[in-house]
Motif scaffolding. Structure first.
Motif, PDB file in Angstrom:
ATOM      1  N   ASP A 106     -19.028   8.285   0.323  1.00 13.65           N
ATOM      2  CA  ASP A 106     -19.260   7.265   1.331  1.00 13.65           C
ATOM      3  C   ASP A 106     -18.094   6.885   2.153  1.00 13.65           C
ATOM      4  N   GLU A 107     -18.137   7.296   3.517  1.00 14.43           N
ATOM      5  CA  GLU A 107     -17.071   7.053   4.391  1.00 14.43           C
ATOM      6  C   GLU A 107     -16.949   5.701   4.679  1.00 14.43           C
ATOM      7  N   ALA A 108     -17.484   4.711   4.132  1.00 18.50           N
ATOM      8  CA  ALA A 108     -17.446   3.346   4.345  1.00 18.50           C
ATOM      9  C   ALA A 108     -16.478   2.551   3.328  1.00 18.50           C
ATOM     10  N   ARG A 109     -16.248   3.498   2.558  1.00 15.97           N
ATOM     11  CA  ARG A 109     -15.728   2.880   1.101  1.00 15.97           C
ATOM     12  C   ARG A 109     -14.068   3.414   1.158  1.00 15.97           C
ATOM     13  N   MET A 110     -13.316   2.669   0.825  1.00 14.45           N
ATOM     14  CA  MET A 110     -11.827   3.184   0.758  1.00 14.45           C
ATOM     15  C   MET A 110     -11.194   2.485  -0.416  1.00 14.45           C
ATOM     16  N   ALA A 111     -10.024   2.926  -0.676  1.00 15.40           N
ATOM     17  CA  ALA A 111      -9.159   2.463  -1.766  1.00 15.40           C
ATOM     18  C   ALA A 111      -7.697   2.489  -1.524  1.00 15.40           C
ATOM     19  N   SER A 112      -7.132   1.506  -1.940  1.00 16.27           N
ATOM     20  CA  SER A 112      -5.801   1.733  -1.889  1.00 16.27           C
ATOM     21  C   SER A 112      -4.909   1.088  -3.146  1.00 16.27           C
ATOM     22  N   CYS A 113      -3.504   1.672  -3.086  1.00 15.72           N
ATOM     23  CA  CYS A 113      -2.818   1.077  -4.389  1.00 15.72           C
ATOM     24  C   CYS A 113      -1.436   1.148  -4.019  1.00 15.72           C
ATOM     25  N   GLY A 114      -0.567   0.163  -4.723  1.00 18.33           N
ATOM     26  CA  GLY A 114       0.679  -0.150  -4.237  1.00 18.33           C
ATOM     27  C   GLY A 114       1.338  -0.847  -5.389  1.00 18.33           C
ATOM     28  N   ARG A 115       2.371  -1.792  -4.928  1.00 22.56           N
ATOM     29  CA  ARG A 115       3.078  -2.451  -6.084  1.00 22.56           C
ATOM     30  C   ARG A 115       2.245  -3.523  -6.548  1.00 22.56           C
ATOM     31  N   GLY A 116       1.679  -3.409  -7.919  1.00 21.31           N
ATOM     32  CA  GLY A 116       0.975  -4.623  -8.354  1.00 21.31           C
ATOM     33  C   GLY A 116      -0.396  -4.437  -7.866  1.00 21.31           C
ATOM     34  N   SER A 117      -0.810  -3.966  -7.170  1.00 23.52           N
ATOM     35  CA  SER A 117      -2.262  -4.012  -6.901  1.00 23.52           C
ATOM     36  C   SER A 117      -2.948  -2.514  -6.653  1.00 23.52           C
ATOM     37  N   VAL A 118      -4.313  -2.787  -6.829  1.00 20.24           N
ATOM     38  CA  VAL A 118      -5.266  -1.716  -6.479  1.00 20.24           C
ATOM     39  C   VAL A 118      -6.285  -2.405  -5.807  1.00 20.24           C
ATOM     40  N   ARG A 119      -6.551  -2.136  -4.497  1.00 19.43           N
ATOM     41  CA  ARG A 119      -7.690  -2.564  -3.790  1.00 19.43           C
ATOM     42  C   ARG A 119      -8.723  -1.619  -3.176  1.00 19.43           C
ATOM     43  N   VAL A 142       0.812  -1.160   0.009  1.00 20.86           N
ATOM     44  CA  VAL A 142      -0.082  -0.099  -0.140  1.00 20.86           C
ATOM     45  C   VAL A 142       0.811   1.239  -0.025  1.00 20.86           C
ATOM     46  N   GLN A 143       0.792   1.943  -0.929  1.00 17.31           N
ATOM     47  CA  GLN A 143       1.425   3.279  -1.215  1.00 17.31           C
ATOM     48  C   GLN A 143       0.574   4.355  -0.988  1.00 17.31           C
ATOM     49  N   ALA A 144      -0.584   4.314  -1.374  1.00 20.46           N
ATOM     50  CA  ALA A 144      -1.651   5.223  -0.898  1.00 20.46           C
ATOM     51  C   ALA A 144      -2.896   4.915  -0.396  1.00 20.46           C
ATOM     52  N   PHE A 145      -3.628   5.529   0.334  1.00 16.25           N
ATOM     53  CA  PHE A 145      -4.681   5.029   0.814  1.00 16.25           C
ATOM     54  C   PHE A 145      -5.717   6.257   1.063  1.00 16.25           C
ATOM     55  N   GLU A 146      -6.889   6.327   0.654  1.00 11.17           N
ATOM     56  CA  GLU A 146      -8.054   7.274   0.865  1.00 11.17           C
ATOM     57  C   GLU A 146      -9.249   6.782   0.755  1.00 11.17           C
ATOM     58  N   ILE A 147     -10.068   7.470   1.768  1.00 12.86           N
ATOM     59  CA  ILE A 147     -11.427   7.258   2.061  1.00 12.86           C
ATOM     60  C   ILE A 147     -12.328   7.925   1.037  1.00 12.86           C
ATOM     61  N   ALA A 148     -13.168   7.575   0.566  1.00 16.32           N
ATOM     62  CA  ALA A 148     -14.128   8.064  -0.363  1.00 16.32           C
ATOM     63  C   ALA A 148     -14.864   9.243   0.185  1.00 16.32           C
ATOM     64  N   ALA A 149     -14.940  10.214  -0.577  1.00 20.34           N
ATOM     65  CA  ALA A 149     -15.874  11.306   0.055  1.00 20.34           C
ATOM     66  C   ALA A 149     -17.401  11.331   0.005  1.00 20.34           C
TER      67      ALA A 149
END
Length: 1943
Positions: free
Chosen positions: A629-642, A620-627
């Protein structure tokens, strides 16, 4: 299921097994459990039975057990821990129950059997007479070799959870002992806690705490146990120890090691706090609220005597909340034992050494029931945190205001046994952390009187207090980043930005530049987050173990402080409503951990609670909560977007199917705008930007940012989407309508959300690390890895730089009185000057090759001095922005600089012990004296290593050794006094050494010396006697100290703390140690403080380390008036007004469009007083104006497809003011509001009209030379040289390429030459005559006349315009009219008229008659014009473009005079804010115009209106050509495009309804530079295009290919080397390339490119090396590397690192197996070609750069053995000749030549770079060798015994030296000093190049000479080919090939 049930499993027979979890063991230990027993431990619901006594405590009772002992074995239903607040387990925890109420560790682990424990060394069981029981004796000379250890191995764990550890031991007399405890925290981190009388002070690391155990008196040596050492009960609160010192939570005791020398009875653990002096009977009889010690733990006390008469009790730490506030003491110490109280801390910080052993005792009357702990009441914490942890220490003070290191204070009590009832309480100071933001004075806790007040009386104490408390307040910081440069946030209102400065969080108002500081972190801040309502700010620090702080953003107060379960938090994100906070980090196993905290109760007195925790194997290189919907988040990093979702208290994630993009390394992400709730944008290091539909979990679109193609890339095949590397994107941010992207190439780009065209871009100096779009979407914040922070204002297209900072620790500082300036030097190799009033940077100096070490301002002049690692000391003028003088009298790195207050002298010290004295009052600051071996060579660079007294009479320094301090007379350097610092501390175990010095005010004349024993000795500077000593009280020595001008305050720095002392009060109370007010301690730095100083007005102080801190001194003005200090000036004046008139004009120009720069040369500036306009290009020591200190620039609008490349023009390195003649660049003063600096083209400095916003304008390349006068030109027909070929094309010109397809005439320019080339045969003609660089060409329509224009050759001359007769190849007429430069030329349709356009500095349009060559008309244009063209339909009509279209009609008068009638049409509003940069006529009546924003618009010349426009490029269109239905556009984005415009005439008839959809892009080619010239066949199917890279391309649209016609170097050519057979030659250049050419055709065959380095020297292997396929080329680079290229294989064969400095010369040995290389420092290295090993280094030329190396076969006997003869010439006019046989590793000196150099007064050279009307002579200082001609030497080919030398001498000449006769045998005078030389192998010819742009051929046989011109700059290179038939010469990037004739 309960914890107990989960720990059981059934066994056969109905029995139950319990798995006892050993926390750090690899396996559990199952034991069979029977009713009433748990192994060998007590029953689970029962206290440990000792003598049939059981302690009962009801549930819910906190603190001590409030029960009475009973007989029997009655069960207690619930045993609760002593304090649930401390984190103890619940009553159901089995691990705690079996250890209650206490546990005998020795008995439980059966130490006597040594099965579960181990012993080492002299360990024995003995019987102690005092205790009358068996104890263990541990003794031995080495403590580490004699010990008892539990458990047996370190892989096991004791698992003891008791909060208190009781150690019953007795130190052996006159011996040392050590106790090591391994304590495990709740996050399984093992901390070692050690106690020993070996330790002298407290020390703390992340995993180790060391506490000293010091005995006060009666000690042979301090720390060693005294002879009467008694049995001691050491009670350790493990919970508080970890919490106070490391902010960690205690879990259990893992291991114990008891080391020699001691007697130990046993160890006990318990959750109860026992009082060893109170027995059970006494507690029951007196009904005391205490916990008596169990009988098993009790020491025997004889009847009728006191426990304290025989034993000692130490409770550590004492400030525990579990100690009752009122306890009863029934017994005391005997009076004779009162002075022998052991303690666990060093001596009080304020106590001086002579008084340490005479500490006053405080005597009080008390009631028999008075509290023995009354003075050790726990003090309130400075702030309340959620977990009740203590805050990080900023100011440390004890209850008696005695300063200590961060540790708890230990209580040890003695009591008088006399009848008066008095007792003595020897209380040690505690530690109270005070946050630096707390400004209220701290009084005694609870309003009670403190110890000093009780002893001295309240009134007397107040007179000696240090008030106000705190006395300092942090006002501002200069710095950015620390842990990372990616965190910078907008405040929700967009008015401020929030960013970290190491351990400080800064909120900066973007308009007022006011800083709000959030203080409290003790390490670098690793992440930031701000909620959407601007109410909560979260910050996490890197160490220790990710502490988080939550702040009220509006008030700045800290709401909560808590620890994260993970290690360093790398990312934080708030939900939009601020109720959720997410953090990402790594746990101790390295797994990625995501945490979610709930913030709902934070503002209502609650705390942040962990709602969910999840582990992930994904990076995980970056992580953010959606504006949305506070229950939804996203992360990205080496080889993955979750994608993550919080539901039901669980955090779950799902990976996005990335398909082919699954291998990318993603760096940042952002959710789309709220109205688009389905899009997630993700960027990667490969340049990809993915649009992801996070509802469908699929990639919707993928785009990629592609880089420029390098010149060596094949351009025939266009780069595809997936081929090649992309530009790494580090960050992106999304607003409602745009997406901002920051990339590794230094660009900030603003795109629409469909990524159809880039809207705006800004170039930065370094990679962009983060971008953030403001909440309103109108500003884009950007940060760079180079420490810059600024924002782009989208509406005005203006970039404002907010913060500049050092990128490495600051080493030293200096302050200036009159201007209020601060100078700092840093490990990032920069020197920066700051304004103390605004905290803005004024100048910066960058040194890539030598590091600055010390800095000092001149007291009375606007200059400062800087010392460097090379030993150089330079003086800089702040007014003239230049180097005044450079001295190189030191051979080691400079360690100190000091200027006398009267300005007479400057002193410098170096690492080799030399001390230099300069006359700083003289103009050239000459060196007066140099004393060797007087300064300590072991001293570290420090601003306090040299000190000058206030009266300028005395100089003090550390030396000759580190143990001595010398005081000398400043005028004569005669030694007056030498003080042995090592003799000051006779009781110390090691010798003291001096660290820092400082003179006090005079009188009295005191010298303050900081020593390595953490003391400050105040010496009488006249006698050397010790006046007094101050104990710093911190573990590290004071690295810097300063005294205020009035002598009231002493400022010291050690480690990360700053201490301020009341120096006057210290002087008055030197004999009353306990009453001496201690210093106030402040922290805030995350790294050690390197230097401290008071500001000139004495109102503030400075501390530098990781950043620059400015502190306000909060002293009441009535108590301390700065005006009372003599010579203390007032605050520096601040400029409240805005920019001046010139600045406003520049800003207005910048509002229309930011500047961009194209060429490498500076603009032609008018003469400016005191400002050197530029230096020689290779100037090594000077500082010149450049753009290095500026922020991002080059903003421009563009549009185009989604795949972008870098634009060519506008690079800072190629900027108009970017003269980088040496390793130093001076950054001009930036505007306080962040507008472009004076060096940018829209500058703040008043000058002629600013350079227009178009790369179409020609700017002559900067030249540090002038043409020679009075050449010895040869007669026609008798020339020895004939110019055969020119290699290169001048990419700096504009429209300097012509071609007539009908006649085949093809011409272009190279320097000051017009090159006419046959495209079929390649034969060249060269038209000479221009004295300067040719700017542009024009060919008449009949191809009979060629017009060329060049700049002026002197201040009094004008530009030359030459008309050439094409058929004859001769100049028919010379015209002169324009003052600065000619931008464009054009012939009328009938060729009767020639029109010439001056550049922006000239601003005139001249009309000439081609028949008579007369000037018909001259008109000054009202605005800048970028291009012009004659109408193809009307002879008397022409059009000009700029801010609009200017149509000019020629009106002929009756007398033949001509007047111009003008008509102007503005740029249509549809095109936006732009300017027209290019034009061409199409089919009648169409006029095509290109803009600087990439649009092409079409005008109807009849109607005078624009009816069509389209986006044709992303950058400025500089070239437009139209023929028939085709239009060609070329731009500074390196793109060449072909458009089908056949439908445009039909669109004209539609008028305003025309649409650009009928214009088609047919072809596109990407070249190697911005397009500056183009010419095409009428059919537009083929043509020739020139670029700024110096390349001419043949374009075939039919085939879609581009082929190189002419190619040259882009930068200065440094060397030419030939193959042995002369078929090929190789050249190297500052552009980092090595190019191999065919000599016959001058065609480029191979190119080797090294990025970011300059190739400075070159050598081709000789023929004797072997067969042709083994030919090699060796190249030396500026980073000290040497690369060997294989020519047949076209590959790098070897890379070596023989040098640390830049290589300047290379030579192969005669056999080709050895390479000899020389560097800039004067070292010569010898390396094997096959192995790459350097086997010999010669340092005979050290200190001057090696200019020449040559090796040849030895012919003749010169008195030395060897097969090779080689020479080395250095810049100090020394030449050495050597004989060598490298196969036998033999090298012998043959001869050494030192040529005399002229005196300083004799060397007067003209300064051609001074752009004044009459340049004054420039006296070249001899200390700057790079200003002087190089040392040239070569073996004579026709006489091997001769050596030919040239260079700087008494007079310009060539000397012939005989190696046999050992003398100069011949001298030939020269007109100028030679800068290059070559000897012909075939004839007695010497070719010499001069900086006066001429080449002289000297016939040594006859003595005749011939001079040849043709270069437009200094001829830095001359080389004869091996056949002697060709001569290669080079000036800058142009290479001329001459054919040698007649010899």
């Amino acid at each position: 299921m309960t914890a107990e049930a989960r720990g059981r499993r059934l066994l056969p027979g109905g029995k139950t097994a319990v798995e006892r979890k050993w926390p750090d063991s690899n396996s559990a230990l199952p034991e069979e459990r029977k009713p009433g027993k748990l192994g060998s431990s007590p029953a689970p619901c029962r206290g440990h039975v000792s003598g049939a006594v059981t302690y009962l405590r009801p549930c819910g009772v906190r603190g001590a057990v409030a029960g009475l002992p009973l007989l029997g074995t009655r069960c207690v239903p619930c045993v609760r821990c002593a304090s649930a607040e401390a984190g103890s387990a619940s009553c159901g925890s089995m691990a705690r129950v079996w250890q209650q109420p206490f546990l005998n560790v020795f008995r439980h682990f059966k130490v006597d059997e040594w099965k579960r424990s181990t012993k080492e060394g002299d360990v024995a069981a003995v019987t102690d007479k005092t205790l009358k029981c068996t104890v263990y004796r541990v003794r031995g000379a080495v403590s580490a070799s004699n010990y008892i250890q539990l458990p047996k191995t370190s892989t096991q764990s004791l698992g003891l959870t008791g909060r208190y550890l009781y150690v019953l031991f007795r130190p052996l007399p006159a011996k040392h002992f050590v106790i090591h405890l391994d304590v495990s925290t709740e996050d399984s981190q093992v901390i070692r806690v050690s106690f020993s009388n070996l330790f002298k002070e407290f020390k703390s690391t992340a995993t180790w705490l060391q506490f000293p155990f010091i005995c006060e008196t009666g000690t042979p040596r301090e720390g060693v146990a005294f002879p009467g050492a008694r049995w001691t009960c050491l009670q350790l609160d493990l919970h508080d120890i970890l919490l106070v010192y490391l902010q960690r939570c205690y879990s259990h005791l893992k291991g114990v090691r008891l080391c020699a020398s001691m007697l130990v009875r046993s160890l006990y653990t318990s959750d109860l706090c026992f009082d060893p002096a109170i027995t059970v009977a006494e507690a029951r009889r007196s009904k005391l609220p205490v916990t008596p010690i169990p009988r098993e733990m009790a020491f025997p006390v004889p009847k009728g005597e006191s426990w304290h008469d025989h034993y000692v009790h130490i409770r550590f730490p004492s400030g525990s909340s579990h100690v009752p506030s009122e306890l009863v003491q029934k017994s005391g110490f005997p009076p004779e034992a009162a002075g022998r109280v052991p303690r666990l801390l060093p001596s009080p910080g304020a106590c001086s050494k002579p008084a340490r052993d005479s500490r006053a005792r405080v005597v009080q009357k008390h009631d028999p029931m008075a509290s023995r702990w009354a003075t050790s009441m726990p003090r309130a914490l400075p702030e309340v945190s959620v977990s009740c942890e203590r805050s990080e220490v900023s100011r440390v003070a004890g209850p008696s205001d005695c300063i200590q290191e961060p540790s708890a204070w230990v209580e040890a009590t003695d009591e008088h046994a006399s009848g008066d009832g008095l007792h003595v309480s020897a209380c040690q100071p505690t530690v109270e952390p005070v946050a630096p933001e707390d400004t209220a004075p701290h009084g005694p806790p609870g309003g009670k009187q403190s110890l000093p007040e009780a002893a001295l009386g309240k009134k007397r104490f107040q007179q000696r207090s240090f008030l106000p408390d705190p006395i300092l307040r942090l006002k501002g910081v200069i710095g950015f980043g620390g842990h990372s440069t990616k965190w910078a946030l907008w405040a929700p209102d967009g008015a401020a930005v929030v960013y970290p400065c190491h351990a400080v969080v800064v909120a900066l108002h973007v308009e007022t530049r006011e800083q709000r500081l959030f203080l409290g972190h003790t390490d670098k801040v690793s992440a930031l987050a701000l909620d959407g309502s601007s109410s909560l700010l979260a910050s996490a620090q890197a160490r220790p173990h990710s502490m988080l702080r939550l702040w009220d953003f509006q008030t700045g107060s800290c709401l909560a402080l808590f620890r994260s379960p993970v290690h360093t938090i790398s990312s934080l994100s708030f939900s939009s409503n601020g109720e959720l906070l997410c953090g990402v980090g790594k746990d101790r196993h390295g797994r990625t951990t995501v945490l979610v905290w709930g913030m709902a109760q934070l503002g209502r007195g609650g705390e942040a609670v962990i709602l969910a925790k999840a582990h992930s194997d994904a990076d995980v290189q970056a992580f953010e909560i959606a504006a949305f919907d506070e229950a939804r988040m996203a992360s990205c990093g080496r080889g993955s977007v979750r994608l993550w979702r919080l539901r039901g208290g669980a955090l779950r994630s799902c990976a996005v199917d990335l398909g082919e993009h699954h291998t990318l390394e993603f760096t940042d992400l952002a959710f789309g705008p709220v109205q688009d709730g389905h899009t997630l944008y993700v960027c990667s290091r490969s340049g990809h930007i993915l649009e992801i539909d996070h509802q469908r979990m699929a990639v919707r679109h993928a785009r990629r940012l592609l880089p420029l193609q390098t010149p060596c890339d094949p351009l025939a095949q266009k780069r595809t989407f997936s081929s090649g590397p992309g530009i790494a994107i580090n960050s992106l941010s999304v607003s409602r309508s745009a997406c901002a992207v920051g990339s590794e190439d230094g660009y900030l780009r603003l795109w629409p959300l469909d990524f159809s065209s880039v809207l705006l871009e800004a170039e930065h100096e370094g990679p962009v690390s983060s971008v953030r779009v403001s909440p309103g979407g109108l500003r884009v914040l950007s940060t760079t890895s180079s420490g810059h922070l600024g924002f782009l204002d989208v509406p005005s297209q203006e970039y404002r730089l907010l913060v500049r900072s050092h990128t490495a620790p600051v080493l030293a500082l200096a302050t200036e009185r009159s201007r209020g300036q601060l100078a700092t030097v840093s490990q990032d190799r920069t020197v920066r000057v700051w304004d103390l009033a605004t905290l803005q940077q004024l100048y910066d100096f960058t040194s890539p090759e030598e590091a600055p070490r010390a800095v000092a301002f001149h007291p009375t002049q606007p200059t400062f001095f800087c010392g460097f690692s090379s030993g150089a000391v330079r003086s800089f003028s702040l007014e003239a922005a230049e180097v005044l003088v450079e001295h190189r009298c030191h051979r080691g790195a400079i360690t100190g600089l000091a200027a006398s207050p009267d300005g007479r002298f400057l002193f410098s010290a170096c690492s080799r012990g030399a001390l230099a004295q300069y006359h700083s009052g003289a103009p050239r600051c000459p060196v007066l004296r140099v004393a060797a071996n007087v300064v300590c060579q072991e001293a570290c660079p420090s601003s306090s290593i040299l000190a000058v007294s206030e009266d300028s009479c005395l100089l003090a320094f550390v030396g000759p050794s580190k143990y001595t301090v010398s005081i000398v007379d400043t005028a004569s350097l005669d030694e007056l006094l030498r003080v042995n610092v090592s003799a000051l501390d006779l009781a110390g175990s090691c010798l003291d050494s001096a660290v820092a010095l400082c003179f006090g005010p005079s009188p009295p004349s005191h010298l303050l010396v900081s020593t390595s024993s953490n003391t400050i000795a105040v010496l009488d500077a006249r006698s050397g006697h010790v006046v007094r000593e101050l104990s710093c009280g911190h573990p590290a020595a004071c690295a810097s100290l300063a005294l205020s001008a009035d002598g009231r305050f002493l400022l010291t720095a050690a480690e990360r703390a700053v201490r301020l002392w009341d120096y006057t009060m210290q002087a008055g109370l030197s004999c009353q140690v306990c009453a001496t007010p201690p210093p106030q301690v402040y922290i805030g730095h995350s790294e050690p403080v390197r230097a401290v100083a008071f500001t000139p007005d004495q109102q503030q102080l400075l501390s530098v380390g990781d950043a620059i801190f400015l502190w306000d001194i909060l002293v009441p003005r009535e108590g301390w008036s700065p005006g009372s200090v003599q010579g203390a000036p007032g605050p520096p004046p601040t400029c409240e007004a805005g920019p001046g008139a010139g600045e406003l004009e520049g800003v207005a120009a910048g509002a229309r469009g930011a500047p961009r720069q194209v060429s490498e040369s500076p603009p032609v500036l008018p003469p400016q007083p005191g400002l050197c306009a530029g230096p020689p290009e290779d100037f090594d020591g000077a500082l010149f104006p450049s753009d290095r200190s500026r922020g991002p620039e080059d903003l421009h609008q563009a549009s185009g497809p989604s795949v972008l490349v870098q634009k060519e023009a506008g690079r800072a390195g190629d900027g108009a003011c970017g003269v980088t003649g040496g390793p130093w660049d001076l950054g001009r003063r930036p505007h306080p509001c962040g507008w472009p600096s004076a060096c940018s083209t829209v500058g703040a400095r008043a000058r002629p009209p600013a350079r227009p916003n178009s790369y179409r304008h020609f700017t002559a390349r900067y030249k540090a030379s002038s043409p020679a006068q009075g050449l010895s030109l040869p007669p026609a027909g008798d020339e020895w040289l004939r110019l055969k070929a020119v290699v290169g094309y001048n990419g700096n010109g504009r429209t300097n390429l012509v071609w007539s397809p009908d006649t085949g005439f093809f011409a272009y320019t190279c320097g000051c030459l017009v090159v006419v080339e046959d495209l079929h045969s390649g034969a060249q003609q060269h038209w000479l005559g221009h004295p300067e660089e040719i700017s542009t060409l024009a060919l008449s329509h009949d191809a009979q006349v060629l017009a060329s224009a060049s700049g002026r050759s002197g201040a009094a001359s004008r530009c030359q315009i030459r008309l050439w007769d094409v058929p004859r190849g001769s100049c028919r007429q010379l015209l002169s009219h324009h003052d600065t430069a000619v931008q464009a030329l054009a012939f009328s349709l009938d060729d009767r008229l020639l029109i010439t356009l001056g550049d922006c500095g000239d601003g005139t349009l001249a009309l000439w008659s081609t028949a008579t060559c007369e000037l018909l008309s001259s008109t000054r244009l009202p605005e800048p014009v970028h291009g012009m063209a004659f109408s193809p339909w009307h002879t008397g009509e022409l059009a000009c473009v700029g801010q609009g279209i200017l149509t000019l009609q020629l009106l002929w008068g009756q007398a033949g005079d001509v007047s111009l009638q003008a008509h102007r049409e503005p740029v249509p509003e549809e095109l936006g804010v732009c300017e027209l940069s290019s034009l061409c006529y199409g089919a009648a009546p169409l006029l095509y115009c290109g803009s600087n924003e990439g649009q092409v618009c079409v005008w109807d010349t009849h109607a005078g209106c624009c009816f069509l426009a389209w986006e044709a490029d992303e950058g400025e269109i500089g070239v437009l050509l139209c023929s028939g239905t085709w239009l060609v556009s070329g731009s500074n984005t390196r793109r060449l495009r072909l458009w089908a415009v056949g439908a445009v005439p039909e669109l004209r008839r539609r008028g305003s309804g025309a649409r650009s959809s009928s214009v088609f892009l047919e072809r596109e080619l990407t070249l190697d530079g911005a397009v500056v010239s183009a010419v095409f066949h009428d059919s537009m199917d083929m043509g020739v295009v020139g670029t700024t890279a110096g390349t001419l391309w043949y374009i075939s649209w039919a085939e879609g290919t581009s082929t190189r016609l002419i190619s040259g170097h882009r930068s200065k050519v440094n060397e030419v080397a030939f193959s042995p057979d002369e078929s090929h030659c190789a050249t190297c250049s500052d552009d980092g390339s090595v190019r191999v050419w065919c000599v016959a055709s001058t065609e480029l065959l191979i190119q080797f490119q090294v990025l970011s380095q300059s190739c400075l020297c070159l050598a081709w292997s000789p023929q004797s090396c072997g067969c042709p396929e083994e030919q090699h080329v060796a190249a030396g680079y500026s980073d000290g590397t040497l690369r060997v290229f294989s020519i047949p294989r076209s590959a790098v064969e070897l890379k070596m690192y023989p040098h640390t400095a830049a290589l300047t010369a290379l030579a192969f040995s005669a056999d080709g197996q050895t390479i000899v290389s020389g560097d800039k420092d004067g070292l010569v290295a010898v390396s094997h070609l096959r192995t790459g090993m350097t086997f010999r280094v010669l340092s005979d030329h050290r200190g001057a750069p090696i200019c020449t190396l040559q090796s040849t076969r030895k012919c003749g006997d010169f008195g030395a053995e060897g097969t090779d003869l080689w020479l080395a010439a250095s810049g100090d006019q020394r030449v050495s000749v050597w004989a060598s046989d490298w196969l036998r590793d033999h090298c012998e000196l043959v001869d050494w030549l030192s040529f005399p150099a002229p005196s300083l007064a004799e060397v007067v050279l003209a300064a051609p770079w001074a752009q004044g009307p009459r340049p004054p002579p420039c006296t070249v200082p001899p200390q700057v060798p790079s200003c002087l001609p190089p040392s040239l030497a070569a073996f004579c080919p026709w006489d091997p015994a001769l050596l030919v030398c040239a260079g700087l001498g008494v007079s310009p000449e060539v000397a012939f030296y005989s190696l046999r006769q050992k003398q100069v045998v011949e001298k030939i005078p020269l007109p100028f000093f030679a800068v290059s030389m070559s000897l012909s192998p075939g004839a007695h010819l010497v070719a010499i190049g001069f900086s006066e742009r001429m080449v002289r051929l000297l016939d040594c046989a006859s003595g005749t000479v011939q001079d040849f011109a043709g270069h437009d700059d200094s001829v830095q290179l001359c080389r004869f080919a091996p056949s002697a038939q060709l001569l290669f010469t080079a000036a800058h990037s142009e290479i001329l090939v001459w054919e040698v004739t007649g010899h």
